[in-house]
Write a protein that holds these residues in place. Sequence first.
Motif, mmCIF file in Angstrom:
data_model
loop_
_atom_site.group_PDB
_atom_site.id
_atom_site.type_symbol
_atom_site.label_atom_id
_atom_site.label_comp_id
_atom_site.label_asym_id
_atom_site.label_seq_id
_atom_site.Cartn_x
_atom_site.Cartn_y
_atom_site.Cartn_z
ATOM 1 N N GLU A 264 24.458 -50.740 -87.695
ATOM 2 C CA GLU A 264 23.772 -51.990 -87.367
ATOM 3 C C GLU A 264 22.331 -51.971 -87.873
ATOM 4 O O GLU A 264 21.804 -53.004 -88.314
ATOM 5 N N GLU A 265 21.687 -50.804 -87.797
ATOM 6 C CA GLU A 265 20.306 -50.730 -88.280
ATOM 7 C C GLU A 265 20.239 -51.013 -89.776
ATOM 8 O O GLU A 265 19.317 -51.685 -90.262
ATOM 9 N N LEU A 266 21.222 -50.521 -90.520
ATOM 10 C CA LEU A 266 21.255 -50.792 -91.951
ATOM 11 C C LEU A 266 21.551 -52.259 -92.234
ATOM 12 O O LEU A 266 20.972 -52.859 -93.153
ATOM 13 N N LEU A 267 22.456 -52.865 -91.460
ATOM 14 C CA LEU A 267 22.743 -54.285 -91.648
ATOM 15 C C LEU A 267 21.496 -55.126 -91.401
ATOM 16 O O LEU A 267 21.193 -56.062 -92.163
ATOM 17 N N HIS A 268 20.772 -54.807 -90.327
ATOM 18 C CA HIS A 268 19.516 -55.519 -90.047
ATOM 19 C C HIS A 268 18.528 -55.321 -91.196
ATOM 20 O O HIS A 268 17.901 -56.277 -91.670
#
Length: 819
Positions: A264-268
Amino acid sequence: MTSLPRVVIAAPASGHGKTTIATGLMAALRRSGHEVSGHKVGPDYIDPGYHALATGRPGRNLDAHLVGEDLLVPLLLHGARGADVAIVEGVMGLFDGQIGGRGFASTAHVATLTRTPVVLVVDASHASRSIGALVAGMHAYDPDVPVAGVIVNKVGSDRHAREVVDAIDLPVLGVISRDDGIVAPSRHLGLVPMDERDDAAAALDRLSERIARAVDLDHLLAIARTAPDLDAKPWAPAVTPVAGRPRIAVAGGRAFTFRYAETEELLHAAGAEVVAFDPLEDAHLPDGTDGLYLGGGFPEVHAAAIAANAPMRAAVREAVLDGMPTVAECAGLLYLCRSLDGAPMAGVLEADARMTGRLTLAYRHATAPADSVLGPAGTVATGHEFHRTHVTPEHGPTAAWTSDGRRLGFASASLHASYLHLHWAGAPHLAEAFVSAAARGLAPSRYAPTATAPSPLVPRDYSTTDSAARVRPRNEAVDRDHTAPAEPLRHHGDVEAVEGRLDFAVNVSSEPRPDWLTDALLRGVARADRYPDDRPAARAIAHRFARPLEEVLPAAGAAEVFGLVARLRDWRRPAIVHPQFTEPDVALQMAGHEPTHVVLAEPDFTLAADVVPEDADLVLIGNPTNPTGRLHRARDLEALRRPGRLLVVDEAFMDAVPGERESLAARSLPDVLVVRSLTKLWAMPGIRAGFALGPADVIAGLRAVQPPWAVSAPAIEAMVACHRPEAAAEASGRASRIVRHRAVLADGLAELGIAAVPSEAPFVLARVGQGIHAKLAAAGYAVRRADTFPGLDDRWIRIAVRPPELSRKLLTALRIELS
């Protein structure tokens, strides 16, 4: 240089208790005022969920296979930002890695790379002084792995503990008794995920208290502070954000419990807005969804519930087939299939999935053979497979990956679905490619929710009792035919399962009792020459549910508990939530009470707190409920609590629910009494064995009105046997088989156009129409008539879950009778 006090919790092998103790240490340190970060060696996705609950921070993984050696320290520092201590839980035995890998990515390897001292958790239940030799060997095996202390687990007595500790030359930080109730539930792939345990917070509180009493936390912190500073910077997502801020919907809830925190951190970081949705509960995708991420979890456990949510399955199918960029890993792959163990799934892929007895567990170095949403052809990644399901066929016309000459998964320009779990921190270009694909085709307006007829999964409006539930006097009649029994509240399925009929009426397991249970019953018979003592049963039950002994009452079946409750007080207004098993009605009537019936409405029998009269001082409800099979949420049950009211929850079928989610049995609540039975799952209706769990004052009151020696010696032996560790594994297997077999029955009913209540019990309530019960009986099939349950009429029947070959015979008979 970065300073980070840290310690690795390791063990000589799996099964020594390192997960439970590591999680307990995290919780205990947090409750003592420390900011703790939790980390897990390896690809495991369940333990970090417990770590997150214990620390209040995301659980993190450290896996050299998935991200490479160089990223381990940066990922450790990233996860521990702002923490004053990091606890790293190991994997398998301290020096164990992938077979043939010479310890690569093992706990010892990670401890060496991160320069972290190790504390060993050692199970001493089957040895004493030999534990000293084991610890000495682990300490001396590799001088680069600093074993700095030991926690001794599962000792049997103080004398045993002294013998073990005396033999260990390293500092012993704590000794934990095997009677401390420090356990965690498990299933076919390991521990039950934290998101599936409604008792997780309460269980963690108890675990934290016991660890804090047993382990010297100051000594542990002193060891952690010996860890040297690390010459590295914390990891940060190395991706280029895209324009447009596409919205990516990420599957969550009970069936989709796993994804790495860094995903999720990479998607953000890549420019996406991430929103969660629950394929079990939500009726449509989030408004404006541009991409789908379906991660890991246990859809095989929740197949029936997934199948029941037809609106969401249809929404996902339409979105993916219309070209919405979609990534599916393992559970997501199963969800996109046509079926899973016979239960209908989204139907995107021309493939079917089923549970198998074989565990697939492997790292894969994979290459994409064609362009997809994760990148162009030639994209490489290392992933991890961990499942007991099989998809047929294994791949589509275009495979998602090739690995060791095999084609794996399904891919297209907009879809990438396979069994491989990927840690995107090791391949951040995957996140960038996915977000870019979502940004290129921002979702058309048709993916917004539309104004349609209410879905059966949308919460019902309880503002009027006519639309939801009604309160009626006990003696109000329901429609019955002329063959209705004279005493409907005392009717039982045994009456219908006469010789010559296939039995789908009795809700007792058709599986044979395990040998160890038969042996226990025989021991009880051998002890029939003396008055029974139920204290061993009480101790076994208390240990299983981590409850104080004074909160446990063994009984001669759940029926006896209902009778005791009826005589416990002079109830002003007892209320029973129906449709529900009728034993509580009979017990209350025999005690001179007139219970109020709160009747939940068809077709889904949903519970809401405001349907129960406010002045009810006793409320009885089943969970999962007989005969509807409805599993009420624990929070909805707790909403029924009121000052001065006793809430009695009949969990007679809860052991048939994998993971026993929504159970209140392990919760010590001041006004809740949980009733359990061993009759159903263990196939021993002739042995009246049950128990109650509740507040000490309520249990004392029940015991005061219980006849002396009420529980027989065979029942006591059965209770002890059924709460031992070997019983937990057998119960888990039985519950999993019930789920698979129930899916066959539910799917067959749906194909016949028969409405059925989504069930989490070993039976299904089906609305077949008037007269079908009698026709099936004439054709040689016994099903439980439902018009003897308040709130139901003769259109309904209750069908016990049986093996698929028998269910198909019943379904064939139903097809004939309905034609």
